[in-house]
Motif scaffolding. Structure first.
Motif, PDB file in Angstrom:
ATOM      1  N   LYS A   9      21.246   7.071  31.060  1.00 38.73           N
ATOM      2  CA  LYS A   9      19.960   6.552  31.515  1.00 38.73           C
ATOM      3  C   LYS A   9      18.976   7.708  31.717  1.00 38.73           C
ATOM      4  CE  LYS A   9      20.172   3.402  34.745  1.00 38.73           C
ATOM      5  NZ  LYS A   9      20.266   2.745  36.090  1.00 38.73           N
ATOM      6  N   HIS A  10      17.710   7.433  31.527  1.00 34.56           N
ATOM      7  CA  HIS A  10      16.707   8.459  31.768  1.00 34.56           C
ATOM      8  C   HIS A  10      16.840   8.948  33.214  1.00 34.56           C
ATOM      9  CE1 HIS A  10      12.947  10.633  31.922  1.00 34.56           C
ATOM     10  NE2 HIS A  10      12.731  10.370  30.640  1.00 34.56           N
ATOM     11  N   SER A  11      16.797  10.260  33.381  1.00 28.29           N
ATOM     12  CA  SER A  11      17.081  10.844  34.692  1.00 28.29           C
ATOM     13  C   SER A  11      16.084  10.432  35.771  1.00 28.29           C
ATOM     14  CB  SER A  11      17.123  12.368  34.588  1.00 28.29           C
ATOM     15  OG  SER A  11      15.885  12.863  34.112  1.00 28.29           O
ATOM     16  N   LEU A  12      14.896  10.002  35.385  1.00 32.44           N
ATOM     17  CA  LEU A  12      13.917   9.577  36.393  1.00 32.44           C
ATOM     18  C   LEU A  12      14.401   8.364  37.179  1.00 32.44           C
ATOM     19  CD1 LEU A  12      10.521   9.980  34.518  1.00 32.44           C
ATOM     20  CD2 LEU A  12      11.518  11.485  36.252  1.00 32.44           C
ATOM     21  N   TRP A  13      15.291   7.566  36.552  1.00 34.30           N
ATOM     22  CA  TRP A  13      15.765   6.342  37.207  1.00 34.30           C
ATOM     23  C   TRP A  13      17.263   6.374  37.490  1.00 34.30           C
ATOM     24  CZ3 TRP A  13      12.655   6.221  32.755  1.00 34.30           C
ATOM     25  CH2 TRP A  13      11.306   5.968  33.015  1.00 34.30           C
ATOM     26  N   ALA A  14      17.922   7.452  37.156  1.00 34.52           N
ATOM     27  CA  ALA A  14      19.378   7.521  37.305  1.00 34.52           C
ATOM     28  C   ALA A  14      19.777   7.941  38.713  1.00 34.52           C
ATOM     29  CB  ALA A  14      19.950   8.510  36.287  1.00 34.52           C
ATOM     30  N   LYS A  15      20.981   7.558  39.096  1.00 34.94           N
ATOM     31  CA  LYS A  15      21.617   7.996  40.335  1.00 34.94           C
ATOM     32  C   LYS A  15      20.784   7.667  41.570  1.00 34.94           C
ATOM     33  CE  LYS A  15      24.907   8.863  38.100  1.00 34.94           C
ATOM     34  NZ  LYS A  15      25.951   7.856  38.265  1.00 34.94           N
ATOM     35  N   SER A  16      20.375   6.423  41.681  1.00 40.50           N
ATOM     36  CA  SER A  16      19.531   6.006  42.807  1.00 40.50           C
ATOM     37  C   SER A  16      20.251   6.140  44.147  1.00 40.50           C
ATOM     38  CB  SER A  16      19.065   4.564  42.609  1.00 40.50           C
ATOM     39  OG  SER A  16      20.169   3.681  42.510  1.00 40.50           O
ATOM     40  N   ARG A  17      21.591   6.079  44.147  1.00 38.58           N
ATOM     41  CA  ARG A  17      22.323   6.200  45.408  1.00 38.58           C
ATOM     42  C   ARG A  17      22.415   7.640  45.913  1.00 38.58           C
ATOM     43  NH1 ARG A  17      27.699   2.662  44.933  1.00 38.58           N
ATOM     44  NH2 ARG A  17      27.442   2.909  42.683  1.00 38.58           N
ATOM     45  N   LEU A  18      21.899   8.571  45.117  1.00 33.28           N
ATOM     46  CA  LEU A  18      21.785   9.961  45.568  1.00 33.28           C
ATOM     47  C   LEU A  18      20.345  10.263  45.987  1.00 33.28           C
ATOM     48  CD1 LEU A  18      23.931  11.823  42.874  1.00 33.28           C
ATOM     49  CD2 LEU A  18      24.619  11.167  45.189  1.00 33.28           C
ATOM     50  N   ALA A  21      19.035  13.238  47.919  1.00 34.71           N
ATOM     51  CA  ALA A  21      18.903  14.538  47.271  1.00 34.71           C
ATOM     52  C   ALA A  21      17.454  14.862  46.944  1.00 34.71           C
ATOM     53  CB  ALA A  21      19.745  14.588  46.000  1.00 34.71           C
ATOM     54  N   GLY A  22      16.559  13.905  47.183  1.00 34.64           N
ATOM     55  CA  GLY A  22      15.142  14.155  46.974  1.00 34.64           C
ATOM     56  C   GLY A  22      14.812  14.467  45.533  1.00 34.64           C
ATOM     57  N   ASP A  23      13.985  15.498  45.334  1.00 36.31           N
ATOM     58  CA  ASP A  23      13.559  15.872  43.985  1.00 36.31           C
ATOM     59  C   ASP A  23      14.704  16.394  43.129  1.00 36.31           C
ATOM     60  OD1 ASP A  23      11.010  15.159  44.642  1.00 36.31           O
ATOM     61  OD2 ASP A  23      10.318  17.208  45.047  1.00 36.31           O
ATOM     62  N   ALA A  24      15.832  16.698  43.742  1.00 36.20           N
ATOM     63  CA  ALA A  24      16.980  17.201  42.984  1.00 36.20           C
ATOM     64  C   ALA A  24      17.700  16.097  42.216  1.00 36.20           C
ATOM     65  CB  ALA A  24      17.965  17.876  43.927  1.00 36.20           C
ATOM     66  N   ARG A  25      17.475  14.825  42.575  1.00 37.58           N
ATOM     67  CA  ARG A  25      18.244  13.730  41.984  1.00 37.58           C
ATOM     68  C   ARG A  25      18.203  13.715  40.457  1.00 37.58           C
ATOM     69  NH1 ARG A  25      16.682   9.383  40.024  1.00 37.58           N
ATOM     70  NH2 ARG A  25      14.620   9.569  40.964  1.00 37.58           N
ATOM     71  N   PRO A  26      17.025  13.765  39.805  1.00 36.55           N
ATOM     72  CA  PRO A  26      17.055  13.735  38.342  1.00 36.55           C
ATOM     73  C   PRO A  26      17.729  14.955  37.727  1.00 36.55           C
ATOM     74  CG  PRO A  26      14.818  14.096  39.148  1.00 36.55           C
ATOM     75  CD  PRO A  26      15.648  13.719  40.331  1.00 36.55           C
ATOM     76  N   PHE A  27      17.636  16.092  38.388  1.00 39.54           N
ATOM     77  CA  PHE A  27      18.300  17.292  37.887  1.00 39.54           C
ATOM     78  C   PHE A  27      19.816  17.130  37.972  1.00 39.54           C
ATOM     79  CE2 PHE A  27      14.102  18.619  39.126  1.00 39.54           C
ATOM     80  CZ  PHE A  27      13.723  19.532  38.153  1.00 39.54           C
ATOM     81  N   LEU A  28      20.277  16.540  39.073  1.00 44.38           N
ATOM     82  CA  LEU A  28      21.709  16.271  39.197  1.00 44.38           C
ATOM     83  C   LEU A  28      22.176  15.306  38.116  1.00 44.38           C
ATOM     84  CD1 LEU A  28      22.116  15.872  43.070  1.00 44.38           C
ATOM     85  CD2 LEU A  28      23.086  17.690  41.647  1.00 44.38           C
ATOM     86  N   ALA A  29      21.410  14.242  37.891  1.00 45.84           N
ATOM     87  CA  ALA A  29      21.794  13.248  36.893  1.00 45.84           C
ATOM     88  C   ALA A  29      21.938  13.888  35.517  1.00 45.84           C
ATOM     89  CB  ALA A  29      20.768  12.115  36.849  1.00 45.84           C
ATOM     90  N   ARG A  30      20.985  14.739  35.159  1.00 49.49           N
ATOM     91  CA  ARG A  30      21.066  15.402  33.854  1.00 49.49           C
ATOM     92  C   ARG A  30      22.225  16.378  33.802  1.00 49.49           C
ATOM     93  NH1 ARG A  30      15.300  15.044  33.387  1.00 49.49           N
ATOM     94  NH2 ARG A  30      15.016  16.963  34.581  1.00 49.49           N
ATOM     95  N   SER A  53      20.276   7.892  24.530  1.00 49.31           N
ATOM     96  CA  SER A  53      19.351   8.213  25.614  1.00 49.31           C
ATOM     97  C   SER A  53      17.947   8.418  25.074  1.00 49.31           C
ATOM     98  CB  SER A  53      19.805   9.486  26.336  1.00 49.31           C
ATOM     99  OG  SER A  53      18.966   9.796  27.424  1.00 49.31           O
ATOM    100  N   ASP A  54      16.969   8.208  25.959  1.00 47.61           N
ATOM    101  CA  ASP A  54      15.581   8.539  25.660  1.00 47.61           C
ATOM    102  C   ASP A  54      15.057   9.623  26.607  1.00 47.61           C
ATOM    103  OD1 ASP A  54      15.255   6.813  23.516  1.00 47.61           O
ATOM    104  OD2 ASP A  54      14.696   5.123  24.785  1.00 47.61           O
ATOM    105  N   ASP A  55      15.965  10.335  27.258  1.00 44.65           N
ATOM    106  CA  ASP A  55      15.572  11.416  28.161  1.00 44.65           C
ATOM    107  C   ASP A  55      15.303  12.669  27.319  1.00 44.65           C
ATOM    108  OD1 ASP A  55      15.526  13.576  29.981  1.00 44.65           O
ATOM    109  OD2 ASP A  55      16.722  12.448  31.424  1.00 44.65           O
ATOM    110  N   GLU A  56      14.030  12.974  27.118  1.00 38.59           N
ATOM    111  CA  GLU A  56      13.665  14.073  26.226  1.00 38.59           C
ATOM    112  C   GLU A  56      14.188  15.419  26.715  1.00 38.59           C
ATOM    113  OE1 GLU A  56      11.563  12.013  27.683  1.00 38.59           O
ATOM    114  OE2 GLU A  56      10.588  10.812  26.120  1.00 38.59           O
ATOM    115  N   ILE A  57      14.175  15.630  28.019  1.00 36.59           N
ATOM    116  CA  ILE A  57      14.664  16.907  28.542  1.00 36.59           C
ATOM    117  C   ILE A  57      16.165  17.031  28.310  1.00 36.59           C
ATOM    118  CG2 ILE A  57      14.952  18.321  30.611  1.00 36.59           C
ATOM    119  CD1 ILE A  57      12.363  17.138  31.676  1.00 36.59           C
ATOM    120  N   LEU A  58      16.890  15.967  28.597  1.00 33.82           N
ATOM    121  CA  LEU A  58      18.329  15.978  28.332  1.00 33.82           C
ATOM    122  C   LEU A  58      18.599  16.299  26.873  1.00 33.82           C
ATOM    123  CD1 LEU A  58      21.308  14.997  29.368  1.00 33.82           C
ATOM    124  CD2 LEU A  58      20.740  12.985  28.020  1.00 33.82           C
ATOM    125  N   ILE A  59      17.890  15.630  25.988  1.00 27.92           N
ATOM    126  CA  ILE A  59      18.116  15.822  24.555  1.00 27.92           C
ATOM    127  C   ILE A  59      17.852  17.262  24.155  1.00 27.92           C
ATOM    128  CG2 ILE A  59      17.239  15.174  22.269  1.00 27.92           C
ATOM    129  CD1 ILE A  59      16.823  12.325  23.464  1.00 27.92           C
TER     130      ILE A  59
END
Length: 215
Positions: A9-18, A21-30, A53-59
């Motif tokens: 999933k795109h990291s902006l919406w991934a790992k909502s239960r974390l 972690a604040g702004d770190a959440r999408p970085f953790l997901a990736r 995936s459509d997560d450009e940074i991940l790709i």
């Protein structure tokens, strides 16, 4: 040899239960996804790894050799189906992308056991969800990831593989407790570096902006 499809999933919406972690959440997901993908590619029984995936940074950060298929945006199982349709090996598997402690040997052991049955599933540590689903050559693909997916996969005819409870393949991460357990097994390099650099915890999100760990 297996084709392994990993939906991310795109990291902006991934790992909502974390969320703590604040702004770190999408970085953790990736980081979780990249460590999972690298471990899957290191398994000697895997011919190809396909990330959906459509997560450009991940790709942009993917290790060499991993194929990319765009996410159709219709949910987890639809994403997996898109990746399966693009696979080139008759033996196919879908692997969750949040297994940052995944050991390639554990994945190889599971795929080797799965080769003896038409369909197989690996239960998560809580024994309600699934982390890996497989289909043998010539068997129509089907998956039912989501809430209560272990029972749903059994209903599809999947044989539950008898892996040790502490197998890294059973340790997906959605919560801080699960992250603690995965950390005790040994996280992959990106996840470990990110946590070491910024001290992400359930009590206190990092105070500084994060950057992606270098490949």
């Amino acid at each position: 040899m297996w084709s392994v499809v990993v939906p991310v999933k795109h990291s902006l919406w991934a790992k909502s239960r974390l969320k703590n972690a604040g702004d770190a959440r999408p970085f953790l997901a990736r980081a979780f996804a990249l460590d999972t993908l690298e471990s899957a590619a290191a398994c000697e029984l895997v011919r190809e790894v396909i990330v959906v995936s459509d997560d450009e940074i991940l790709i942009s950060l993917l290790p060499l050799g991993i194929r990319v298929v765009s996410d159709p945006g219709a949910g987890l199982n639809a994403a997996i189906g898109r990746g399966i349709a693009a696979s080139t090996s008759p033996a196919r598997a879908a692997l969750l992308g949040d297994l940052p402690a995944l050991d390639p040997i554990d994945l190889c052991d599971a795929l080797r056991a799965a080769s003896a049955v038409e369909r197989a599933v690996v239960a998560d540590a809580e024994e309600t969800g699934s982390t890996l689903v497989t289909a043998a050559p010539g068997v129509r693909w089907a998956s039912a990831f989501g809430a209560g997916s272990l029972a749903a996969h059994r209903a599809l005819g999947c044989v539950e593989l008898a892996l040790p409870r502490d197998s890294s393949l059973r340790r997906d991460v959605d919560t801080f407790d699960q992250l603690d357990t995965a950390t005790s097994l040994g996280l992959g390099p990106r996840s470990s570096l990110l946590l070491d650099r910024r001290g992400v915890s359930r009590e206190q999100p990092p105070a500084l902006p994060l950057r992606e760990p270098s490949p």
